[in-house]
Design a protein around this motif. Structure first.
Motif, PDB file in Angstrom:
ATOM      1  N   ASP A  35     -59.797  82.013 -92.812  1.00 38.37           N
ATOM      2  CA  ASP A  35     -60.974  82.740 -93.286  1.00 38.37           C
ATOM      3  C   ASP A  35     -62.132  82.474 -92.325  1.00 38.37           C
ATOM      4  N   THR A  36     -63.287  83.041 -92.579  1.00 38.88           N
ATOM      5  CA  THR A  36     -64.423  82.884 -91.667  1.00 38.88           C
ATOM      6  C   THR A  36     -64.982  81.470 -91.608  1.00 38.88           C
ATOM      7  N   THR A  37     -64.725  80.655 -92.643  1.00 33.86           N
ATOM      8  CA  THR A  37     -65.280  79.294 -92.654  1.00 33.86           C
ATOM      9  C   THR A  37     -64.228  78.200 -92.774  1.00 33.86           C
ATOM     10  N   ASP A  38     -62.972  78.585 -93.059  1.00 32.83           N
ATOM     11  CA  ASP A  38     -61.970  77.553 -93.323  1.00 32.83           C
ATOM     12  C   ASP A  38     -60.541  78.098 -93.207  1.00 32.83           C
ATOM     13  N   TYR A  39     -59.603  77.150 -93.263  1.00 30.11           N
ATOM     14  CA  TYR A  39     -58.188  77.468 -93.402  1.00 30.11           C
ATOM     15  C   TYR A  39     -57.866  77.237 -94.864  1.00 30.11           C
ATOM     16  N   ARG A  40     -57.230  78.214 -95.508  1.00 29.61           N
ATOM     17  CA  ARG A  40     -57.010  78.130 -96.942  1.00 29.61           C
ATOM     18  C   ARG A  40     -55.620  78.589 -97.327  1.00 29.61           C
ATOM     19  N   VAL A  41     -55.217  78.184 -98.506  1.00 36.78           N
ATOM     20  CA  VAL A  41     -53.982  78.669 -99.097  1.00 36.78           C
ATOM     21  C   VAL A  41     -54.376  79.670-100.175  1.00 36.78           C
ATOM     22  N   ILE A  42     -53.803  80.874-100.070  1.00 38.24           N
ATOM     23  CA  ILE A  42     -54.069  81.935-101.036  1.00 38.24           C
ATOM     24  C   ILE A  42     -52.752  82.386-101.662  1.00 38.24           C
ATOM     25  N   ASP A  43     -52.856  83.122-102.765  1.00 38.40           N
ATOM     26  CA  ASP A  43     -51.640  83.551-103.459  1.00 38.40           C
ATOM     27  C   ASP A  43     -50.919  84.678-102.736  1.00 38.40           C
ATOM     28  N   ASN A  44     -51.650  85.697-102.261  1.00 30.92           N
ATOM     29  CA  ASN A  44     -51.043  86.812-101.530  1.00 30.92           C
ATOM     30  C   ASN A  44     -52.130  87.548-100.753  1.00 30.92           C
ATOM     31  N   MET A  45     -51.731  88.441 -99.851  1.00 29.08           N
ATOM     32  CA  MET A  45     -52.694  89.133 -98.993  1.00 29.08           C
ATOM     33  C   MET A  45     -53.427  90.260 -99.730  1.00 29.08           C
ATOM     34  N   LYS A  46     -52.883  90.744-100.817  1.00 35.96           N
ATOM     35  CA  LYS A  46     -53.553  91.809-101.563  1.00 35.96           C
ATOM     36  C   LYS A  46     -54.744  91.264-102.349  1.00 35.96           C
ATOM     37  N   ASP A  47     -54.510  90.241-103.155  1.00 39.45           N
ATOM     38  CA  ASP A  47     -55.564  89.697-104.015  1.00 39.45           C
ATOM     39  C   ASP A  47     -56.380  88.596-103.343  1.00 39.45           C
ATOM     40  N   LYS A  48     -55.748  87.828-102.475  1.00 43.27           N
ATOM     41  CA  LYS A  48     -56.384  86.711-101.754  1.00 43.27           C
ATOM     42  C   LYS A  48     -57.038  85.699-102.694  1.00 43.27           C
ATOM     43  N   ASN A  49     -56.389  85.430-103.830  1.00 38.21           N
ATOM     44  CA  ASN A  49     -56.911  84.421-104.751  1.00 38.21           C
ATOM     45  C   ASN A  49     -56.766  83.036-104.135  1.00 38.21           C
ATOM     46  N   LEU A  50     -57.846  82.297-104.101  1.00 41.10           N
ATOM     47  CA  LEU A  50     -57.874  80.968-103.496  1.00 41.10           C
ATOM     48  C   LEU A  50     -57.085  79.968-104.330  1.00 41.10           C
ATOM     49  N   ILE A  51     -56.153  79.273-103.679  1.00 40.55           N
ATOM     50  CA  ILE A  51     -55.435  78.164-104.308  1.00 40.55           C
ATOM     51  C   ILE A  51     -56.152  76.866-103.952  1.00 40.55           C
ATOM     52  N   PHE A  52     -56.333  76.617-102.644  1.00 43.15           N
ATOM     53  CA  PHE A  52     -57.154  75.493-102.193  1.00 43.15           C
ATOM     54  C   PHE A  52     -57.557  75.683-100.740  1.00 43.15           C
ATOM     55  N   ILE A  53     -58.625  75.014-100.340  1.00 39.36           N
ATOM     56  CA  ILE A  53     -59.076  75.004 -98.947  1.00 39.36           C
ATOM     57  C   ILE A  53     -58.426  73.809 -98.270  1.00 39.36           C
ATOM     58  N   THR A  58     -62.034  72.921 -93.186  1.00 42.64           N
ATOM     59  CA  THR A  58     -63.056  73.828 -92.669  1.00 42.64           C
ATOM     60  C   THR A  58     -62.960  73.895 -91.145  1.00 42.64           C
ATOM     61  N   HIS A  59     -63.588  74.911 -90.571  1.00 43.44           N
ATOM     62  CA  HIS A  59     -63.623  75.057 -89.112  1.00 43.44           C
ATOM     63  C   HIS A  59     -64.967  75.637 -88.685  1.00 43.44           C
ATOM     64  N   ASN A  60     -65.203  75.646 -87.393  1.00 44.79           N
ATOM     65  CA  ASN A  60     -66.443  76.190 -86.834  1.00 44.79           C
ATOM     66  C   ASN A  60     -66.166  77.346 -85.883  1.00 44.79           C
ATOM     67  N   LEU A  61     -65.150  78.132 -86.173  1.00 41.35           N
ATOM     68  CA  LEU A  61     -64.820  79.268 -85.317  1.00 41.35           C
ATOM     69  C   LEU A  61     -65.888  80.349 -85.448  1.00 41.35           C
ATOM     70  N   PRO A  62     -66.194  81.040 -84.347  1.00 30.65           N
ATOM     71  CA  PRO A  62     -67.120  82.184 -84.463  1.00 30.65           C
ATOM     72  C   PRO A  62     -66.513  83.246 -85.380  1.00 30.65           C
ATOM     73  N   SER A  63     -67.348  83.987 -86.078  1.00 34.67           N
ATOM     74  CA  SER A  63     -66.860  84.965 -87.057  1.00 34.67           C
ATOM     75  C   SER A  63     -66.048  86.098 -86.423  1.00 34.67           C
ATOM     76  N   ASP A  64     -66.190  86.290 -85.117  1.00 34.33           N
ATOM     77  CA  ASP A  64     -65.419  87.339 -84.442  1.00 34.33           C
ATOM     78  C   ASP A  64     -64.215  86.772 -83.681  1.00 34.33           C
ATOM     79  N   ASP A  65     -63.880  85.505 -83.918  1.00 33.67           N
ATOM     80  CA  ASP A  65     -62.734  84.875 -83.261  1.00 33.67           C
ATOM     81  C   ASP A  65     -61.444  85.605 -83.616  1.00 33.67           C
TER      82      ASP A  65
END
Length: 69
Positions: free
Chosen positions: A18-36, A39-46
């Motif tokens: 994601d734009t601020t972190d690496y996360r585990v989500i349930d699926n690509m359609k809903d993108k419900n957060l399971i856990f983070i 975090t990272h400091n990647l530019p938003s256009d990376d």
């Protein structure tokens, strides 16, 4: 398959950059957060933002084990 840390059954999910972190989500359609995962400091256009892979994970009592398939 069982978790190597706590022996609980692993669940299916997506490891997602994601734009601020690496996360585990349930699926690509809903993108419900399971856990983070972290975090990272990647530019938003990376190029890595929105990258994702299918994983198995454990969230039993905040275990946060990830099995990258």
């Amino acid at each position: 398959m069982s978790c190597e840390n706590c022996n609980q059954e692993l669940l299916n999910g997506i490891y997602y950059c994601d734009t601020t972190d690496y996360r585990v989500i349930d699926n690509m359609k809903d993108k419900n957060l399971i856990f983070i995962f972290k975090t990272h400091n990647l530019p938003s256009d990376d190029i890595e933002i929105t990258d994702h892979i299918i994983i198995q994970y454990c969230n039993e009592q905040n275990c946060k084990y990830i099995n990258y398939q």
